[in-house]
Every structure is written in C-alpha cells, then in structure tokens.
Design an enzyme around this catalytic site. Structure first.
Site, PDB file in Angstrom:
ATOM      1  N   ILE A  47       0.806  -1.281  -0.030  1.00  0.00           N
ATOM      2  CA  ILE A  47       0.027   0.152  -0.014  1.00  0.00           C
ATOM      3  C   ILE A  47       0.835   1.271   0.010  1.00  0.00           C
ATOM      4  O   ILE A  47       0.383   2.277  -0.550  1.00  0.00           O
ATOM      5  CB  ILE A  47      -0.857  -0.120   1.198  1.00  0.00           C
ATOM      6  CG1 ILE A  47      -1.958   1.124   0.992  1.00  0.00           C
ATOM      7  CG2 ILE A  47      -0.112   0.301   2.546  1.00  0.00           C
ATOM      8  CD1 ILE A  47      -2.826   0.935  -0.051  1.00  0.00           C
TER       9      ILE A  47
ATOM     10  N   ASP B 259     -10.823  -5.776   6.322  1.00  0.00           N
ATOM     11  CA  ASP B 259     -10.160  -4.987   5.943  1.00  0.00           C
ATOM     12  C   ASP B 259     -10.408  -4.232   4.614  1.00  0.00           C
ATOM     13  O   ASP B 259     -10.320  -2.729   4.648  1.00  0.00           O
ATOM     14  CB  ASP B 259      -8.523  -5.809   5.722  1.00  0.00           C
ATOM     15  CG  ASP B 259      -7.487  -4.854   5.185  1.00  0.00           C
ATOM     16  OD1 ASP B 259      -6.751  -4.395   6.002  1.00  0.00           O
ATOM     17  OD2 ASP B 259      -7.460  -4.589   3.815  1.00  0.00           O
TER      18      ASP B 259
ATOM     19  N   LYS C  64      -5.903   3.105   7.109  1.00  0.00           N
ATOM     20  CA  LYS C  64      -6.954   2.787   7.589  1.00  0.00           C
ATOM     21  C   LYS C  64      -6.963   0.807   7.922  1.00  0.00           C
ATOM     22  O   LYS C  64      -5.911   0.590   7.177  1.00  0.00           O
ATOM     23  CB  LYS C  64      -8.224   2.809   6.777  1.00  0.00           C
ATOM     24  CG  LYS C  64      -8.191   2.125   5.367  1.00  0.00           C
ATOM     25  CD  LYS C  64      -8.458   0.811   5.223  1.00  0.00           C
ATOM     26  CE  LYS C  64      -8.327  -0.111   4.186  1.00  0.00           C
ATOM     27  NZ  LYS C  64      -8.421  -1.557   4.120  1.00  0.00           N
TER      28      LYS C  64
ATOM     29  N   SER D 178      11.398   0.813   7.790  1.00  0.00           N
ATOM     30  CA  SER D 178      10.807  -0.595   7.443  1.00  0.00           C
ATOM     31  C   SER D 178      11.864  -1.536   7.656  1.00  0.00           C
ATOM     32  O   SER D 178      13.134  -1.309   7.580  1.00  0.00           O
ATOM     33  CB  SER D 178      10.549  -0.496   5.906  1.00  0.00           C
ATOM     34  OG  SER D 178       9.908  -1.780   5.589  1.00  0.00           O
ATOM     35  N   ARG D 179      11.640  -2.744   8.038  1.00  0.00           N
ATOM     36  CA  ARG D 179      12.603  -3.869   8.036  1.00  0.00           C
ATOM     37  C   ARG D 179      13.155  -4.386   6.638  1.00  0.00           C
ATOM     38  O   ARG D 179      14.300  -4.521   6.915  1.00  0.00           O
ATOM     39  CB  ARG D 179      11.819  -5.120   8.808  1.00  0.00           C
ATOM     40  CG  ARG D 179      11.455  -4.797  10.261  1.00  0.00           C
ATOM     41  CD  ARG D 179      10.860  -6.262  10.830  1.00  0.00           C
ATOM     42  NE  ARG D 179       9.534  -6.514   9.943  1.00  0.00           N
ATOM     43  CZ  ARG D 179       8.910  -7.507  10.348  1.00  0.00           C
ATOM     44  NH1 ARG D 179       9.223  -8.583  11.159  1.00  0.00           N
ATOM     45  NH2 ARG D 179       7.568  -7.797   9.468  1.00  0.00           N
TER      46      ARG D 179
END
Length: 306
Positions: free
Chosen positions: A14, A168, A90, A36-37
């Site tokens: 996303i 979701d 969201k 971020s990993r």
C-alpha cells in the site's frame, strides 16, 4: 512554498502503490525518510529502527504509518510522545480503545492525529452525500467482493487476530456508508465465514437498522465488485467502483473510474489539519466491524491458503 518533511513507516504494497506516488506529487509534503524492516524507496534515507529514527531525525515533524493494525499503536504512541504529528492508514488501529488512547495523547500534547479513510475521498462520495441529504433513505445494500490474493498476496497477517480478514476491505465500504447516510444506522446481526485454518473471516453478511445490508467476500476472482446501492423516497442511487462513479436512477451522474485521487486528497487533508493544529478521528466504520465481530454467528468454511 516550503514542503513539510514526512516519514513513511512500513514500506509494503500500500505504501509503494499509493502513499509514495501521492507524496511525490504533493505540493505540501517531502518524503524525507522511510522506516521498514525490508522495504525502501530509491533515493530516500532508509531506517530500520523506529526509535533510532525518532532520536536521529528531529527535523521530520510528521509520521505516516502504513503498518498493519496490530503493531501500529506502539509506533503511533512513540511518535506522539516524541512530538510528531501522526497520520494513520485505515483501519486506525487493532482496537477502538487504543485509538481512543492515541486521541487523548495527541490532544494533551497539542499534536495532530489523523485517522484516514481513503474511500471517503473517492470522486463520487461527496456528490452522493449531497444528493442523499435531501431525501429519506428507505434501504441500502453493499456488495464488496474482491480477491485477497490480488490485493494482499501472501500477507498472512490479514488472517491473524487483529488483521480483520474481509473487514480489511469491507471497512472501506462502511467508511463510505457512514459518510453518506443522513442518519446513522447500527448493526443488528452478522454471519461470518471463517476458513477452518484461519483466525479472521473471509466473508461476511451484515444486517443493519434502516433496511441496510452488506455482503463482503474475499474470494471473488475476475472483475472486482465495490458497489453501494441506496433506495430513497425520491429515486435510487448507486456508487460503483469503490465510490468513484455515481449513478442516479441507473444513469451516470458524477465521478470517474479511477482511484488515484484518494491518497493525494488524504495528504492534502493532513496538511490542512497540521496547519490548523487539529485532529480528525472518526471511528464509526470501525465500530460497525467491532459490532459484527461481537454479534456475528461464526460459520466454518473450507481452508484458505495463498
């Protein structure tokens, strides 16, 4: 005009599909860091540790969180405690209580907290709301069917506790419904289909007060269906393409069949909120999901694997 620096947390599908392009085109924002990993954005300073980022980059006043719902609270809390404004993908959290806690923290520290609902920014939502405002709603039906393998390929977290399963995407429909109806409705019953090997539903059928019903399914292949149809005392309204196309009595009335404007509109709204020193947290769509998981009758269906 000087653009405000923002950090993007959670560089997954996303973020890359929607957030990064929206920020690149924005006159308000400069993507100054990612956390971020694994994921990165070419040309943007990348961090793997959020606490270290907060300590090392006081020049970035805004954090946009694209993480899954379960780990999001800890990041949002840390960002607010560090004096950063926070934008939430969201749904805004894994539970209602944790979002209320974030609201209080943002308020007490004079910071902006924005719980986004991207589908409310679809092209035809505002004209649909205006049309319904002058009419009496007699009933409505939502059909929200899509392919989880297309939109969440291999993402097992959506089927883990807190991942919400079919809610979701379904919460997008509920975000539109709660925006356009002149009067609120409440959930009265639900049938939830859980794969035998999963912890969240893959399909749901909902009933609400006011003759409102919904059909969510994550198993649809081929063309995807994102429709909301509303009956009134003076005609019928339909929102197609996830709220981007409006039909009145079966004829096109407004909108366009593209969703690319949703995330730029979210970031424009975030800029307004930060400038005004305000927050925006509407939990109505999430309340309906919580109610469905409370009232829903669980039905086991065949196992699901990516």
């Amino acid at each position: 005009m000087t653009r405000t620096k923002v950090a993007l947390v959670g560089i997954g599908k996303i973020a890359l599909d929607q957030h990064v392009p929206a920020l690149a085109a924005s006159p308000d924002w400069e993507l100054a860091a990612t956390i971020s990993r694994k994921g990165e954005v070419p040309g943007i300073p990348a961090h793997t540790d959020f606490a270290a980022f907060l300590a090392e980059r006081p020049d970035v006043p805004v954090v946009s969180l694209c993480l899954p719902p379960v780990p999001r609270f800890a990041h949002a809390e840390a960002a607010l405690l560090a004096g950063r404004h926070v934008m939430l993908e969201k749904p805004p959290g894994a539970t209602l209580a944790e979002v209320h806690e974030l609201q209080a923290l943002a308020r007490d520290r004079g910071l902006t907290l924005y719980a986004t609902w991207h589908s409310r920014m679809a092209h035809a939502v505002a004209p649909a709301k205006a049309w319904l405002a002058e009419r009496t709603v007699q009933g409505a039906h939502i059909t929200w069917r899509e392919d989880v393998r297309k939109w969440h390929p291999g993402q097992d977290w959506v089927f883990e506790p807190g991942g919400m399963g079919v809610f979701d995407p379904g919460i997008n429909a509920l975000s539109i419904l709660t925006e356009i109806l002149p009067r609120p409705v409440h959930l009265t019953g639900a049938r939830l289909e859980f794969p035998e090997n999963r912890q969240t539903p893959i399909a749901a059928q909902l009933t609400f007060s006011g003759n409102v019903t919904a059909d969510f399914d994550w198993r649809q292949q081929g063309p995807q269906t994102w429709d909301i149809e509303v009956r009134t005392d003076r005609g019928e309204l339909a929102l197609r393409m996830g709220g981007n196309v409006l039909e009145i009595d079966g004829k096109p009335a407004a909108g366009e069949a593209t969703i690319m404007g949703e995330y730029p509109a979210l970031y424009a709204r975030m800029a307004e909120l930060v400038r005004a020193g305000e927050s925006e947290v509407d939990l109505a769509p999430m309340v309906h999901v919580a109610d469905a998981l409370t009232l829903g009758r669980r039905v086991a269906v065949e196992p699901f694997d990516f």
